[in-house]
Write a protein that holds these residues in place. Structure first.
Motif, PDB file in Angstrom:
ATOM      1  N   ARG A  11       0.891  -1.239  -0.179  1.00 48.07           N
ATOM      2  CA  ARG A  11      -0.367   0.365  -0.362  1.00 48.07           C
ATOM      3  C   ARG A  11       0.705   0.806  -0.006  1.00 48.07           C
ATOM      4  NH1 ARG A  11      -1.623  -1.105   4.489  1.00 48.07           N
ATOM      5  NH2 ARG A  11      -3.530  -2.733   3.464  1.00 48.07           N
ATOM      6  N   ASP A  12       1.931   1.192   0.597  1.00 44.89           N
ATOM      7  CA  ASP A  12       3.346   2.326   0.624  1.00 44.89           C
ATOM      8  C   ASP A  12       3.804   2.569  -0.581  1.00 44.89           C
ATOM      9  OD1 ASP A  12       4.766   4.462   2.394  1.00 44.89           O
ATOM     10  OD2 ASP A  12       6.177   3.087   1.835  1.00 44.89           O
ATOM     11  N   ALA A  13       3.802   1.337  -1.302  1.00 41.17           N
ATOM     12  CA  ALA A  13       4.489   2.116  -2.306  1.00 41.17           C
ATOM     13  C   ALA A  13       3.748   2.560  -3.468  1.00 41.17           C
ATOM     14  CB  ALA A  13       4.972   0.847  -2.584  1.00 41.17           C
ATOM     15  N   HIS A  14       2.643   1.916  -3.552  1.00 37.30           N
ATOM     16  CA  HIS A  14       1.134   2.310  -4.760  1.00 37.30           C
ATOM     17  C   HIS A  14       1.560   3.943  -4.252  1.00 37.30           C
ATOM     18  CE1 HIS A  14      -0.860  -0.962  -6.547  1.00 37.30           C
ATOM     19  NE2 HIS A  14       0.163  -1.202  -5.347  1.00 37.30           N
ATOM     20  N   GLY A  15       1.330   4.180  -3.094  1.00 39.99           N
ATOM     21  CA  GLY A  15       0.495   5.950  -2.542  1.00 39.99           C
ATOM     22  C   GLY A  15       2.782   6.724  -3.228  1.00 39.99           C
ATOM     23  N   ARG A  16       3.051   5.979  -3.139  1.00 42.29           N
ATOM     24  CA  ARG A  16       4.665   6.412  -2.963  1.00 42.29           C
ATOM     25  C   ARG A  16       5.261   7.918  -4.853  1.00 42.29           C
ATOM     26  NH1 ARG A  16       9.876   5.262   0.937  1.00 42.29           N
ATOM     27  NH2 ARG A  16       8.566   4.765   2.276  1.00 42.29           N
ATOM     28  N   TYR A  17       4.562   7.287  -5.490  1.00 46.65           N
ATOM     29  CA  TYR A  17       4.527   6.815  -7.007  1.00 46.65           C
ATOM     30  C   TYR A  17       3.791   8.157  -7.071  1.00 46.65           C
ATOM     31  CZ  TYR A  17       9.013   4.628  -6.022  1.00 46.65           C
ATOM     32  OH  TYR A  17       9.708   4.051  -5.448  1.00 46.65           O
ATOM     33  N   SER A  32      -3.092   6.972  -9.575  1.00 42.95           N
ATOM     34  CA  SER A  32      -1.598   6.344  -9.401  1.00 42.95           C
ATOM     35  C   SER A  32      -0.654   5.457 -10.662  1.00 42.95           C
ATOM     36  CB  SER A  32      -1.597   4.855  -8.522  1.00 42.95           C
ATOM     37  OG  SER A  32      -0.678   4.299  -7.646  1.00 42.95           O
ATOM     38  N   PRO A  33       0.775   5.023 -10.835  1.00 44.93           N
ATOM     39  CA  PRO A  33       1.142   4.755 -12.398  1.00 44.93           C
ATOM     40  C   PRO A  33       0.991   3.637 -11.561  1.00 44.93           C
ATOM     41  CG  PRO A  33       2.587   6.513 -11.569  1.00 44.93           C
ATOM     42  CD  PRO A  33       1.232   6.170 -10.422  1.00 44.93           C
ATOM     43  N   LEU A  34       1.325   3.003 -10.726  1.00 46.91           N
ATOM     44  CA  LEU A  34       1.011   1.392 -10.661  1.00 46.91           C
ATOM     45  C   LEU A  34      -0.473   0.875 -10.703  1.00 46.91           C
ATOM     46  CD1 LEU A  34       3.887   1.388  -7.245  1.00 46.91           C
ATOM     47  CD2 LEU A  34       4.017   1.527  -9.523  1.00 46.91           C
ATOM     48  N   ILE A  35      -0.490  -0.019 -11.404  1.00 42.52           N
ATOM     49  CA  ILE A  35      -1.560  -0.995 -11.134  1.00 42.52           C
ATOM     50  C   ILE A  35      -2.095  -2.054 -10.729  1.00 42.52           C
ATOM     51  CG2 ILE A  35      -2.800  -2.208 -13.063  1.00 42.52           C
ATOM     52  CD1 ILE A  35      -1.772  -0.803 -15.225  1.00 42.52           C
ATOM     53  N   ARG A  36      -0.923  -3.004 -10.413  1.00 48.36           N
ATOM     54  CA  ARG A  36      -0.653  -3.575  -9.397  1.00 48.36           C
ATOM     55  C   ARG A  36       0.321  -3.986  -9.255  1.00 48.36           C
ATOM     56  NH1 ARG A  36      -6.141  -4.755  -8.336  1.00 48.36           N
ATOM     57  NH2 ARG A  36      -7.394  -5.553 -10.291  1.00 48.36           N
ATOM     58  N   PHE A  66       9.827  -0.783 -11.464  1.00 53.97           N
ATOM     59  CA  PHE A  66      11.340  -1.050 -11.575  1.00 53.97           C
ATOM     60  C   PHE A  66      11.164  -0.005  -9.760  1.00 53.97           C
ATOM     61  CE2 PHE A  66      12.735  -2.126 -15.785  1.00 53.97           C
ATOM     62  CZ  PHE A  66      12.434  -3.048 -15.142  1.00 53.97           C
ATOM     63  N   MET A  67      11.298   0.971  -9.887  1.00 56.28           N
ATOM     64  CA  MET A  67      11.468   1.556  -8.647  1.00 56.28           C
ATOM     65  C   MET A  67      10.320   0.981  -7.435  1.00 56.28           C
ATOM     66  SD  MET A  67      11.670   5.303  -9.736  1.00 56.28           S
ATOM     67  CE  MET A  67      10.749   6.117  -8.375  1.00 56.28           C
ATOM     68  N   ALA A  68       8.681   1.179  -7.859  1.00 52.13           N
ATOM     69  CA  ALA A  68       8.791   0.257  -6.658  1.00 52.13           C
ATOM     70  C   ALA A  68       8.785  -0.643  -6.360  1.00 52.13           C
ATOM     71  CB  ALA A  68       6.753   0.201  -7.700  1.00 52.13           C
ATOM     72  N   CYS A  69       9.382  -1.492  -7.114  1.00 48.01           N
ATOM     73  CA  CYS A  69       9.241  -3.255  -6.716  1.00 48.01           C
ATOM     74  C   CYS A  69      11.121  -3.089  -5.751  1.00 48.01           C
ATOM     75  CB  CYS A  69      10.149  -4.251  -8.199  1.00 48.01           C
ATOM     76  SG  CYS A  69       9.114  -4.576  -8.862  1.00 48.01           S
ATOM     77  N   GLU A  70      11.663  -2.248  -6.248  1.00 51.44           N
ATOM     78  CA  GLU A  70      12.843  -1.501  -5.052  1.00 51.44           C
ATOM     79  C   GLU A  70      12.232  -1.275  -3.902  1.00 51.44           C
ATOM     80  OE1 GLU A  70      17.218   0.691  -4.974  1.00 51.44           O
ATOM     81  OE2 GLU A  70      15.886   0.822  -6.572  1.00 51.44           O
ATOM     82  N   LEU A  71      11.595  -0.531  -4.188  1.00 52.23           N
ATOM     83  CA  LEU A  71      11.097  -0.543  -2.723  1.00 52.23           C
ATOM     84  C   LEU A  71      10.877  -0.742  -1.647  1.00 52.23           C
ATOM     85  CD1 LEU A  71      10.224   2.357  -0.737  1.00 52.23           C
ATOM     86  CD2 LEU A  71       7.722   2.158  -1.941  1.00 52.23           C
ATOM     87  N   ILE A  72       9.780  -2.077  -1.768  1.00 51.53           N
ATOM     88  CA  ILE A  72       8.525  -3.560  -1.860  1.00 51.53           C
ATOM     89  C   ILE A  72       9.793  -4.211  -1.326  1.00 51.53           C
ATOM     90  CG2 ILE A  72       7.736  -5.145  -2.263  1.00 51.53           C
ATOM     91  CD1 ILE A  72       6.047  -3.564  -3.987  1.00 51.53           C
ATOM     92  N   LEU A  73      11.572  -4.442  -1.772  1.00 54.39           N
ATOM     93  CA  LEU A  73      12.532  -5.394  -1.533  1.00 54.39           C
ATOM     94  C   LEU A  73      12.590  -5.015  -0.308  1.00 54.39           C
ATOM     95  CD1 LEU A  73      13.587  -8.393  -1.680  1.00 54.39           C
ATOM     96  CD2 LEU A  73      15.594  -6.298  -3.165  1.00 54.39           C
ATOM     97  N   GLU A  74      13.045  -3.539  -0.211  1.00 50.98           N
ATOM     98  CA  GLU A  74      13.639  -2.965   0.548  1.00 50.98           C
ATOM     99  C   GLU A  74      13.466  -2.650   2.389  1.00 50.98           C
ATOM    100  OE1 GLU A  74      16.813  -2.209   0.627  1.00 50.98           O
ATOM    101  OE2 GLU A  74      17.093  -3.534  -1.159  1.00 50.98           O
ATOM    102  N   GLU A  75      12.079  -2.105   1.699  1.00 45.62           N
ATOM    103  CA  GLU A  75      10.979  -2.372   3.158  1.00 45.62           C
ATOM    104  C   GLU A  75      10.794  -3.716   3.813  1.00 45.62           C
ATOM    105  OE1 GLU A  75       8.978   0.148   4.427  1.00 45.62           O
ATOM    106  OE2 GLU A  75      10.931   1.167   3.505  1.00 45.62           O
TER     107      GLU A  75
END
Length: 104
Positions: A11-17, A32-36, A66-75
């Motif tokens: 949810r945080d990743a979806h809200g950040r971008y 949001s530019p993230l779909i799923r 890619f940015m969302a994937c990296e954020l999710i992994l680090e979180e």
């Protein structure tokens, strides 16, 4: 607890971008530019060399994905309570120590 943590991270990743600089808003300003996105983390023993986590993100633009994937992994590495038991070749499994994921 782990499922709630993973849901909060996604949810945080979806809200950040926000939209890319090169993308012009058309009608849906602020969307949001993230779909799923989805995260799957394996439980139990994971042999060396096999994946322990899968992160999938769909987006109209790969940069945000890619940015969302990296954020999710680090979180996940920072927030999820992941324990591992490491032992090395030549060592007895009984001598292995449990290690907590303490972030980085």
């Amino acid at each position: 607890m782990a499922i709630k943590t993973m849901a909060d991270i996604v949810r945080d990743a979806h809200g950040r971008y926000s939209r890319s600089d090169h993308q012009t808003p058309q009608g849906d300003i602020g969307a949001s530019p993230l779909i799923r996105s989805a995260v799957h983390h394996r439980l139990g023993a994971v042999p060396v060399g096999e994946p322990s986590i899968v992160i999938a993100v769909s987006s109209p633009h790969r940069k945000e994905a890619f940015m969302a994937c990296e954020l999710i992994l680090e979180e996940v590495k920072t927030k999820a309570q992941i324990w591992k038991r490491e032992f090395y070749e030549g060592e007895r499994e009984e001598d292995a120590e449990w290690k907590a994921n303490v972030g980085h």
